[in-house]
Design a protein around this motif. Structure first.
Motif, PDB file in Angstrom:
ATOM      1  N   ILE A  87       0.839  -1.208   0.000  1.00 25.16           N
ATOM      2  CA  ILE A  87       0.000   0.000   0.000  1.00 25.16           C
ATOM      3  C   ILE A  87       0.871   1.253   0.000  1.00 25.16           C
ATOM      4  O   ILE A  87       0.605   2.223  -0.724  1.00 25.16           O
ATOM      5  N   LEU A  88       1.922   1.237   0.787  1.00 24.26           N
ATOM      6  CA  LEU A  88       2.818   2.396   0.837  1.00 24.26           C
ATOM      7  C   LEU A  88       3.487   2.631  -0.513  1.00 24.26           C
ATOM      8  O   LEU A  88       3.596   3.774  -0.967  1.00 24.26           O
ATOM      9  N   LEU A  89       3.924   1.555  -1.171  1.00 22.54           N
ATOM     10  CA  LEU A  89       4.528   1.699  -2.497  1.00 22.54           C
ATOM     11  C   LEU A  89       3.523   2.265  -3.493  1.00 22.54           C
ATOM     12  O   LEU A  89       3.864   3.137  -4.308  1.00 22.54           O
ATOM     13  N   GLY A  90       2.292   1.782  -3.428  1.00 26.70           N
ATOM     14  CA  GLY A  90       1.264   2.318  -4.316  1.00 26.70           C
ATOM     15  C   GLY A  90       0.990   3.787  -4.060  1.00 26.70           C
ATOM     16  O   GLY A  90       0.845   4.581  -5.007  1.00 26.70           O
ATOM     17  N   LEU A  91       0.891   4.180  -2.782  1.00 22.46           N
ATOM     18  CA  LEU A  91       0.657   5.588  -2.449  1.00 22.46           C
ATOM     19  C   LEU A  91       1.826   6.465  -2.903  1.00 22.46           C
ATOM     20  O   LEU A  91       1.626   7.604  -3.348  1.00 22.46           O
ATOM     21  N   ILE A  92       3.055   5.948  -2.796  1.00 24.07           N
ATOM     22  CA  ILE A  92       4.230   6.707  -3.247  1.00 24.07           C
ATOM     23  C   ILE A  92       4.151   6.967  -4.743  1.00 24.07           C
ATOM     24  O   ILE A  92       4.401   8.087  -5.221  1.00 24.07           O
ATOM     25  N   MET A  93       3.782   5.942  -5.506  1.00 21.22           N
ATOM     26  CA  MET A  93       3.701   6.089  -6.959  1.00 21.22           C
ATOM     27  C   MET A  93       2.581   7.045  -7.360  1.00 21.22           C
ATOM     28  O   MET A  93       2.768   7.903  -8.227  1.00 21.22           O
ATOM     29  N   VAL A  94       1.428   6.926  -6.718  1.00 20.45           N
ATOM     30  CA  VAL A  94       0.309   7.816  -7.035  1.00 20.45           C
ATOM     31  C   VAL A  94       0.623   9.243  -6.601  1.00 20.45           C
ATOM     32  O   VAL A  94       0.369  10.204  -7.343  1.00 20.45           O
ATOM     33  N   GLY A  95       1.171   9.396  -5.396  1.00 19.90           N
ATOM     34  CA  GLY A  95       1.480  10.725  -4.904  1.00 19.90           C
ATOM     35  C   GLY A  95       2.496  11.447  -5.763  1.00 19.90           C
ATOM     36  O   GLY A  95       2.409  12.664  -5.954  1.00 19.90           O
TER      37      GLY A  95
END
Length: 551
Positions: free
Chosen positions: A348-356
């Motif tokens: 989830i953190l990796l996904g949020l980093i990419m989206v952010g």
């Protein structure tokens, strides 16, 4: 009684001697590992996939496995991680050398864009990661985290680590892209640390518009005050060295004073609760423009290589330790009963980093392209993808902030905190290893370079204070130079052949007015190219005579 006291003191001395011996053994092993990282990194320099960061991580992981086997699964590292060690001793030389070696003209030409990416973009990424984690993690059983923890998570994972990308990019062949990635990385780290400190200084139990305004005001104050402090310290060092002529007697004093003044700027920022990263970065820029030209020729060579070497060793040390600390059994023991949750949190953190990151890179790039008239100054879609990719990696800054938030003296006894620490380690390892391994092939595919392109071994080697180069000037830019010329000739002004060229390259730019101000007021006081002190018998005297003979 005396015999008991003597035996007690003897026991304590023996314990102290054993502890000192263990520390000596640990430091010997660590120094040997650093030497191994440098040698292996050199052998793999031309490798398409590897770089210094990944090499140090892999060696750290391998060493951690060996230590685990030897200790029977009790420990995996030689030293206990300390955020004080990172922020006080390792980070300053890295950031200072970045400012000292940067090509200033390209950096300041894109200064507005860099600030947008590094400050505004970090705020956007911070917001998305914080509130994304707040809404998703509450549905998972990861322990008790309050609002300050979720905001801290946003600041932790908004801190980029673009070292891998900068090791591949060449600032002579892609000056615009390099300056954007490099400048954004420095401003991003400073912004993340400022955000992290601001979270701890405000009462977040009741957030309203007044708290938000105070937060923004505090952020702007820290940003501006840190920059001014760094510039002031750099100018003070230039003035002292110019007036006292240290080179008449000892070049060692010149070098020592530059190093100590640079470190003093960082510690003053920490003393006044400012951003040491921004302070020491702008101190490096000012020193490379003024102070560096006031010292003797031998001191210039010495300082350039000394700063680059300190930065290089600090970077290798950090990645080596992160690799070793990744296998710390104490932290993983808390999540051993639910590995699925740990994997889910990391994903989830990796996904949020990419989206952010995507949420601000592409919109801000579009705005920048819309405002630019010259096609050469616009950022293509391939370059935007590289900028987006460069900020996906997380490194030592994220690790240090996570340890600061979720541990006490490197240890944690809470399940939620342990999950966040292990997730941070997982994100750092995955992003550095996977994204880092794919960085060089991706850049070679999206931005094919001429055959003579070779990657540098470290960001510290990419550029140096160019001999006699003025502020806002790098020799990769072939614009009109209205300042001093070493050959004594008048500058050649290329007149625009059309109205379009005039709009794209006006004769009177910000650079032009800054150069006039710098030549008239700043350099006569603080030194710099053409205003170095006269030291009898030094290379300065010889170059001055040659200049007089030519004119």
């Amino acid at each position: 009684m005396w015999s008991q006291l003597g035996s007690l003191l003897s026991g304590k001395m023996d314990a102290l001697a054993t502890s000192d011996h263990a520390s000596v053994v640990s430091m010997n092993l660590f120094v040997a590992l650093l030497c191994g990282c440098i040698i292996i990194g050199h052998l793999l320099e031309e490798n398409r996939w590897m770089n210094e960061s990944i090499t140090a991580l892999l060696i750290g992981l391998s060493t951690g496995v060996v230590i685990l086997l030897i200790s029977g699964g009790k420990s995996s590292h030689l030293l206990v991680f300390s955020e004080d060690l990172f922020f006080i001793y390792l980070l300053p030389p890295i950031i200072f050398n970045a400012g000292f070696q940067v090509k200033k003209k390209q950096f300041f030409r894109n200064f507005i864009t860099i600030i947008l990416f590094g400050a505004v973009g970090t705020l956007v990424s911070f917001t998305i990661i914080s509130f994304g984690a707040l809404s998703i993690f509450k549905k998972l059983d990861i322990g008790s985290l309050d609002l300050a923890d979720y905001l801290a998570i946003g600041a932790i994972f908004a801190a980029t680590d673009s070292v891998c990308t900068l090791q591949v990019l060449n600032q002579d062949e892609t000056p615009l892209l390099y300056s954007l990635v490099f400048g954004e990385g420095v401003v991003n780290d400073a912004t993340s640390v400022v955000l992290f400190n601001a979270i701890h200084s405000f009462d977040l139990t009741s957030i309203d518009h007044r708290i938000a305004l105070q937060f923004m005001g505090n952020f702007l104050y820290l940003f501006i005050a840190s920059t001014i402090l760094g510039a002031f310290t750099g100018l003070l060092s230039a003035y002292i060295i110019k007036k006292l002529y240290f080179g008449r007697h000892s070049t060692d004093r010149e070098v020592a004073l530059m190093i100590l003044m640079a470190y003093l700027s960082y510690m003053l920022a920490e003393l006044f609760y400012l951003s040491g990263i921004l302070t020491v970065f702008f101190c490096g820029i000012v020193m490379s423009h003024y102070t560096w030209h006031n010292v003797t020729e031998s001191s210039r060579v010495t300082t350039k290589h000394a700063f680059a070497t300190l930065s290089f060793v600090a970077e290798v040390f950090l990645f080596l330790y992160v690799g070793m600390d990744a296998l710390d059994i104490e932290k993983w023991r808390f999540v051993s009963d639910s590995p699925g949750i740990s994997v889910a949190v990391s994903s989830i953190l990796l996904g949020l980093i990419m989206v952010g990151r995507a949420a601000f890179v592409f919109p801000l790039s579009w705005l920048m392209n819309f405002a630019k008239k010259s096609q050469s100054e616009k950022v293509s879609l391939n370059q935007q993808v590289v900028i987006w990719w460069a900020g996906l990696m997380r490194g030592a800054v994220s690790m240090a902030l996570a340890y600061n938030q979720f541990t006490r003296s490197g240890h944690t006894q809470l399940r939620g905190n342990a999950i966040m620490i292990t997730s941070t380690i997982t994100v750092v390892l995955f992003s550095t290893m996977v994204f880092g391994l794919l960085t060089k092939p991706l850049i070679m595919f999206l931005l094919p370079q001429p055959k003579h392109f070779t990657s540098c071994s470290t960001v510290s080697d990419l550029g140096s204070p160019k001999a006699y180069s003025p502020l806002l000037e790098g020799h990769q830019d072939y614009e009109v130079d209205v300042g001093n010329h070493d050959d004594g000739t008048e500058p050649t002004i290329v007149r625009p052949s059309s109205l379009r060229m005039l709009l794209n390259a006006p004769t009177h730019t910000v650079h032009h007015y800054w150069r006039k101000f710098d030549d008239s007021f700043m350099r006569p006081v603080f030194g710099g190219r053409g205003f170095v002190p006269f030291v009898p018998g030094s290379p300065t005297e010889q170059s001055t005579h040659n200049l007089v003979d030519r004119t």
